[in-house]
Design an enzyme around this catalytic site. Structure first.
Site, PDB file in Angstrom:
ATOM      1  N   TYR A 146     -14.774  60.019  32.108  1.00  0.00           N
ATOM      2  CA  TYR A 146     -16.204  60.119  31.797  1.00  0.00           C
ATOM      3  C   TYR A 146     -16.687  61.552  31.967  1.00  0.00           C
ATOM      4  CZ  TYR A 146     -16.439  54.957  32.289  1.00  0.00           C
ATOM      5  OH  TYR A 146     -16.268  53.606  32.157  1.00  0.00           O
ATOM      6  N   LYS A 177     -10.085  54.316  29.930  1.00  0.00           N
ATOM      7  CA  LYS A 177     -11.360  53.688  29.659  1.00  0.00           C
ATOM      8  C   LYS A 177     -12.319  54.810  29.273  1.00  0.00           C
ATOM      9  CE  LYS A 177     -14.304  50.617  32.200  1.00  0.00           C
ATOM     10  NZ  LYS A 177     -14.539  50.088  33.529  1.00  0.00           N
TER      11      LYS A 177
HETATM   12  O1  LIG Z   1     -20.802  56.006  35.616  1.00  0.00           O
HETATM   13  P1  LIG Z   1     -21.531  55.062  34.694  1.00  0.00           P
HETATM   14  O2  LIG Z   1     -21.673  55.574  33.306  1.00  0.00           O
HETATM   15  O3  LIG Z   1     -22.807  54.564  35.284  1.00  0.00           O
HETATM   16  O4  LIG Z   1     -20.600  53.769  34.540  1.00  0.00           O
HETATM   17  C1  LIG Z   1     -19.956  53.295  35.679  1.00  0.00           C
HETATM   18  C2  LIG Z   1     -19.631  51.875  35.423  1.00  0.00           C
HETATM   19  O5  LIG Z   1     -19.201  51.683  34.114  1.00  0.00           O
HETATM   20  C3  LIG Z   1     -17.947  51.031  34.146  1.00  0.00           C
HETATM   21  O6  LIG Z   1     -16.968  51.991  33.919  1.00  0.00           O
HETATM   22  C4  LIG Z   1     -17.930  49.949  33.113  1.00  0.00           C
HETATM   23  O7  LIG Z   1     -18.927  49.037  33.429  1.00  0.00           O
HETATM   24  P2  LIG Z   1     -20.023  48.674  32.335  1.00  0.00           P
HETATM   25  O8  LIG Z   1     -19.312  47.874  31.296  1.00  0.00           O
HETATM   26  O9  LIG Z   1     -21.049  47.866  33.079  1.00  0.00           O
HETATM   27  O10 LIG Z   1     -20.552  49.973  31.804  1.00  0.00           O
HETATM   28  C5  LIG Z   1     -17.778  50.482  35.550  1.00  0.00           C
HETATM   29  O11 LIG Z   1     -16.442  50.368  35.928  1.00  0.00           O
HETATM   30  C6  LIG Z   1     -18.535  51.456  36.354  1.00  0.00           C
HETATM   31  O12 LIG Z   1     -19.113  50.899  37.489  1.00  0.00           O
END
Ligand SMILES: O=P(O)(O)OC[C@H]1O[C@](O)(COP(=O)(O)O)[C@@H](O)[C@@H]1O
Length: 265
Positions: A146, A177
């Site tokens: 991310y 992911k």
């Molecule tokens: O850092 P961000 O963008 O808030 O997303 C974190 C969350 O998104 C995820 O990667 C995926 O979850 P979601 O499908 O609810 O977005 C979770 O594992 C994590 O808690």
């Protein structure tokens, strides 16, 4: 190691496609994430949901795994995490080792990196150590990639998502992911630059309509993703199990959104 990609697919994509229920939100976002569907605050509810929906796995932090995991669905232990209370350059450090995750029953381990952050070097360094441990324990490593902080202004911009995918490949992910770019064509480029490594789309905040999310899922499958790792878009919905089953028809059953629309709320 190609073997670990196969090992990931054998456990988490046994039907050729994958739905993993993500549930590390308690630390990442706080219990407000559970307010839309208060039952979702209970890890036993989440395990039951994943089991009854026939999903391939769940993602837990160590504490939830330790206190609630019952072995009924394959487990991914998320090794790092941060809160949304933290107010600085994004950084997420490990709170669990690969060895501890294995002892908790994990079939894979997860780790988030924030490429672009002023602390990317620290997460990359920690990821390298975890990668070596994952090889030693013969367990697949899933990288949540991310881009965030630093020069990143739009986390879902096509070039950023593709960059996220390539970083995960080059740092040794056995699966990854990444966020959705919003359309299959640009997401297909991220899948391409991910190379041999299977791509899971990160669900993201709950969409206004169920159809909207289903169309996103259809798009990422068309783009070549192996599936989705989703949290809020499933367990924040009041009729979570009904929706989860519709999601399964698309991901595992190959149904089109138009075919299942009658079934969603
Ligand atoms: O850092 P961000 O963008 O808030 O997303 C974190 C969350 O998104 C995820 O990667 C995926 O979850 P979601 O499908 O609810 O977005 C979770 O594992 C994590 O808690």
């Amino acid at each position: 190691m190609a073997g670990l990609i196969e090992k990931f697919l054998k456990v988490f994509a046994r039907r050729g496609r994958s739905i993993i229920l993500a549930y590390d939100h308690g630390i990442e976002h706080g219990p407000t994430d559970f307010l839309d569907n208060p039952d979702s605050a209970d890890p036993e509810y989440i395990l039951k949901l994943a089991r009854e929906a026939g999903f391939d796995g769940v993602v837990f932090q160590r504490g939830i795994a330790e206190k609630y995991y019952d072995g009924s669905v394959p487990l991914i232990v998320k090794l790092n995490g941060k809160t949304s209370l933290y107010n600085g350059e994004p950084i997420s450090v490990a709170n669990c080792t690969v060895e501890e995750a294995v002892s908790l029953g994990a079939s894979a381990v997860g780790y988030t990196i924030y490429p672009g952050s002023g602390y990317e070097w620290k997460m990359f360094e920690e990821l390298a150590k975890i990668k070596r441990e994952a090889i030693k324990f013969d367990i697949p490593l899933i990288v949540w990639s991310y881009p965030r902080g630093g020069k990143v202004t739009n986390e879902t911009a096509p070039e950023i998502v593709a960059y996220a995918a390539r970083v995960a490949l080059e740092l040794g992910a056995d699966a990854m992911k990444i966020k959705y770019t919003g359309d299959p064509k640009t997401f297909a480029w991220a899948v391409k630059v991910a190379g041999k490594v299977p791509v899971l789309m990160s669900g993201g905040p709950k969409t206004k309509t169920e159809e909207e999310f289903l169309r996103q899922v259809e798009g990422v499958l068309e783009a070549g993703a192996v599936g989705i790792a989703v949290g809020r878009n499933v367990w924040q919905r009041k009729d979570a199990l009904k929706f989860a089953r519709v999601l399964s028809e698309i991901v595992y059953g190959g149904k089109k959104v138009a075919e299942v629309l009658g079934e969603v709320g």
